[in-house]
Design an enzyme around this catalytic site. Structure first.
Site, PDB file in Angstrom:
ATOM      1  N   ASP A  43       0.834  -1.204   0.000  1.00 54.52           N
ATOM      2  CA  ASP A  43       0.000   0.000   0.000  1.00 54.52           C
ATOM      3  C   ASP A  43       0.869   1.254   0.000  1.00 54.52           C
ATOM      4  OD1 ASP A  43      -2.407  -1.301   0.041  1.00 54.52           O
ATOM      5  OD2 ASP A  43      -2.673  -1.199   2.206  1.00 54.52           O
ATOM      6  N   LYS A  72      -2.842   4.126  -3.411  1.00 56.92           N
ATOM      7  CA  LYS A  72      -3.146   5.354  -4.150  1.00 56.92           C
ATOM      8  C   LYS A  72      -1.866   6.155  -4.353  1.00 56.92           C
ATOM      9  CE  LYS A  72      -7.936   5.720  -2.593  1.00 56.92           C
ATOM     10  NZ  LYS A  72      -8.934   6.526  -1.878  1.00 56.92           N
ATOM     11  N   MET A 122      -8.943   8.034   8.499  1.00 61.35           N
ATOM     12  CA  MET A 122      -9.399   8.360   7.145  1.00 61.35           C
ATOM     13  C   MET A 122     -10.544   9.382   7.170  1.00 61.35           C
ATOM     14  SD  MET A 122      -9.379   4.474   5.561  1.00 61.35           S
ATOM     15  CE  MET A 122     -10.575   3.901   6.776  1.00 61.35           C
TER      16      MET A 122
END
Length: 797
Positions: free
Chosen positions: A335, A357, A470
């Site tokens: 990740d 991402k 988050m």
């Protein structure tokens, strides 16, 4: 005397218990026995595989608890149902004579016996071997013997596999016939073609180790031959780490003074048999030997996915197990939140698959990641696959989804916990999630859901510390919802960005102001939000010599760890950046050094009086390769050693060797060679093993055979971990000219603040550094060691 015997309630279990009771009464006439039946979790849950709810322990745990509590005196088990480890304080004190250990296929009358057959069994061992025998379809079947036969008769299966021992103890099968043959066709599978399970056909009796009276009784009824077979099989299974979900079969047979041991393991989806024979007295050694052979066969075929938590950001907070798995990984799927510096631990040839991402690139969906893991596992190219996840895999990391997908596809996996940022990021910013008198609990909440439907109102009144992960994009909604739920507007709130790293930043406010302050400060992910009384605390220590200083330490992995150890406890926020990776040139080492100087017959090196090492990396790489080639350290017994400095001497000491010469005048290769040439004089065979990028030796008047054995290269993954935080560093350290070039070849000098300082060792490193940054920003350490860099940091910051 009355003996209380624990047993399962099935007809077969009661029959086996009756055999034990009869044996006890036969050995001790007048003894009264009482069978106390219990229903285990394995008996209650017949719809799932054993591995789904406790494995073999599902048939044993209740009895072990009863033994430890003194409710029963002994417990009777089918030996094949015993887990690998029984409870502390208990022992298997006896086994009865072994019944027929073979397996039996019970067929429906007229059923087709081919690859089209549907066979019922709950045993992975049986499934593996019957597929190997017929290539048929296997479906899960659990329940007692009567239940299984009823399903067979009803046409749910063409055949089912049962143990001959159980059928014989029930009295429905004998070698000459039996009532089962009236309704079904019976095929008894020979031990040579179909290996039984460890312990199959053996009744094992468990009692408390401290119960001397029961052990005395059981000793009298124990069958010596069966006990040797039982112990041998159990030892092999323990050495292999086999459980109910493994298709491993093991069978030991004692005849006279000889024991024959068979093990069947899975290889390429097919049964692979290993057989060994020897004297019964050597059964323990034979067990170890055959287990080692079986482990080799398994190792060649096993693929496992490790769902690894990388921790909160600081790579030094990753667990030892996580680092060990990365070092051994053949592939790493990682990740964006996993610190790229961790990837520098990976071995040469490891494949990397980024799935997080990344700015400017499309990130993988969770479904895509699931499929990547399955595809890699099934490709046959990778044995150890590490799925590296930020924080902990099961704390909003979707590790559970990945585990479920792997399980559905029959892929072995293991989860490795990581330090979660929900606690660590706040702690490193001085915020305790609990504090006596202020917060007795904390609640971790996701600040983002896939459909955006989450309401945070319900959390307003639960008390304690609320921790949102988050949640930066939803900070206003979180605050508004908590206020709507009745939370006091003055409740402290804080946001910690890039927690535990040198880029860590803390933003303070209240629940009524935090959203606006976050907007003004341009707060971004990754970040952790804390709401509650403890969010007002700041428990960072500000009195240490480097408190609040942010330092980037560059070099090879071993060197940056040394510098990190030197400044540990100083209060600095240190980023260990192993931007240089060393790789042994095996061909050069094997040919130019070993091939030329090692005498296989004498098992010693010839024509080498001195070995010279110019770095600790060279020492470790050389010795590890020698050991990998099977060269004993005694082969070096006649050789003396010269090293460039104390750090290299320490590396040599790791292998039990004390350096014979360490220069006193300096720490550079040129200084070492000059002083060494004066010390050693001529007439010696001197071999230097060094980095290909290092300075050549042999310029001081003495003859040196100069062999470059390893290369040092830039590690892009480690450089990635540094680049995002470059502007926050107060100091960056360098140990080599190559390190400087690699660093600034990837990170522009203008990325750093005006007040940043650059610490280096050696004149050559400084000269290279002056090509990129102003001279007044450079500090040269007093000595070319990790300690020298540490002292320069303390003196200049």
């Amino acid at each position: 005397m009355k003996v209380r015997i624990g047993t399962r309630k099935s007809i077969l279990a009661l029959k086996q218990t009756e055999l034990v009771a009869n044996a006890i009464r036969g050995a001790f006439p007048g003894t009264e026995t009482e069978a106390l039946g219990r229903e285990t979790s394995g008996d209650k849950n017949l719809s799932s595989p054993l591995s789904a709810f406790g494995g073999k322990g599902a048939f044993v745990t209740e009895f072990e608890d009863a033994l430890l509590e003194g409710k029963i005196d002994m417990a009777v088990h089918s030996a094949k149902d015993l887990p690998a480890k029984i409870a502390d304080g208990l022992c298997i004190a006896a086994v009865l004579k072994r019944e027929d250990a073979r397996d039996v296929i019970v067929w429906r009358k007229g059923a087709e016996k081919s690859e089209k057959s549907v066979i019922g069994t709950s045993s992975p061992r049986r499934a593996l071997q019957i597929r190997g025998k017929l290539g048929c379809t296997v479906r899960t079947l659990r329940g007692n013997v009567g239940t299984r036969l009823s399903k067979l008769e009803a046409g749910e299966f063409d055949g089912i596999i049962l143990a001959a021992a159980g059928l014989k103890r029930l009295g429905i099968l004998s070698d000459g016939g039996g009532e089962i043959r009236e309704k079904f066709d019976v095929e008894i599978l020979g031990e040579d073609e179909f290996c039984p399970a460890g312990g199959q056909g053996i009744i094992a009796i468990e009692c408390a180790e401290s119960n001397a009276e029961m052990r005395r009784i059981l000793e009298k009824i124990c069958d010596e031959t069966a006990f040797i077979e039982f112990c041998t099989e159990r030892k092999i299974l323990a050495l292999l780490g086999s459980g109910c979900h493994d298709p491993t079969a093991v069978f030991a047979k004692v005849r006279g003074g000889e024991i024959t041991v068979n093990v069947v393991v899975e290889q390429n989806g097919k049964p692979h048999r290993i057989t060994m024979r020897g004297q019964t007295a050597d059964s323990g050694r034979i067990a170890e030997k055959i287990a080692a052979e079986a482990e080799k066969a398994l190792a060649a075929e096993k693929t496992r996915v490790y769902l690894v938590g990388s921790g909160p950001g600081d790579d030094s907070l990753a667990t030892q197990k996580a680092v060990s798995l990365i070092k051994n990984a053949d592939a790493v799927v990682y990740d964006a939140l996993a610190n790229p510096a961790l990837l520098s631990y990976a071995k040469t040839g490891c494949s990397f698959f980024p799935v997080g991402k990344i700015p400017g690139k499309h990130s993988k969906t969770q479904d895509e990641i699931n499929e990547i893991l399955v595809d890699l596992a099934k490709s046959g190219k990778f044995r150890n696959i590490v799925r590296l996840k930020g924080g902990d895999p099961f704390v909003f990391g979707r590790g559970g989804e990945e585990a479920e997908h792997l399980s559905r596809n029959g892929i072995a996996y293991e989860t490795v916990p990581g330090v979660t940022s929900a606690i660590a990021a706040l702690e490193c910013a001085g915020i305790p999630v609990t504090h006596r008198g202020e917060s007795r609990s904390f609640c971790v909440i996701t600040g983002h859901t896939a459909d955006g439907s989450e309401s945070f109102v319900k959390y307003a009144g639960i008390g304690g510390t609320l921790v949102f992960l988050m949640g930066v994009a939803n900070i206003k909604k979180i605050a508004d919802d908590l206020l709507s739920g009745g939370m006091d507007a003055d409740t402290p709130a804080a946001i910690v960005e890039n927690g535990t790293t040198a880029r860590q930043r803390r933003t303070n406010g209240t629940i009524s102001t935090i959203a606006q302050i976050a907007l003004e400060r341009n707060v971004s992910n990754p970040a952790v939000i804390a709401v509650g009384k403890t969010a007002a605390f700041d428990m960072r220590c500000g009195i240490l010599p480097l408190s609040g200083r942010r330092i980037c330490i560059t070099g090879t992995r071993s060197f940056v760890q040394k510098v990190g150890a030197e400044i540990e406890g100083s209060g600095a926020a240190a980023t260990l950046a192993p931007i240089l990776r060393t790789e042994l040139d095996e061909r050069a080492f094997d040919n130019a050094f070993v091939g030329k100087h090692y005498d296989k017959n004498e098992r010693a090196f010839r024509n080498v009086d001195w070995l010279v090492f110019t770095s600790s990396n060279g020492v470790r790489l050389a010795f590890r390769r020698m050991f990998a080639l099977g060269i004993d350290i005694r082969a070096l017994s006649r050789i003396q050693f010269c090293v460039v400095g104390s750090g290299t001497a320490d590396a040599l000491a790791e292998f039990g060797i004390t350096a014979d010469f360490v220069p006193k005048s300096g720490f550079t290769v040129a200084e070492m060679e000059k002083e060494f040439s004066d010390f050693v004089g001529g007439g010696k065979n001197i071999v230097a093993l060094r980095a290909a990028e290092g300075s050549p030796l042999g310029n001081s008047g003495i003859k040196i055979e100069d062999i470059p054995i390893y290369t040092t290269k830039a590690d892009k993954n480690a450089l990635d971990s540094v680049s995002a935080g470059a502007s926050s560093f107060d100091a960056v350290t360098f140990a080599s000219s190559l390190g400087v070039k690699s660093f600034f070849g990837f990170i522009p000098p203008e990325s750093f603040s005006e007040n940043a300082k650059f610490i280096c060792i050696g004149g050559k490193t400084r000269a290279t550094l002056e090509q990129f940054v102003p001279r007044e920003k450079i500090v040269t350490a007093g000595e070319c060691t990790a300690n020298g860099i540490a002292r320069a940091l303390f003196e200049s910051l």
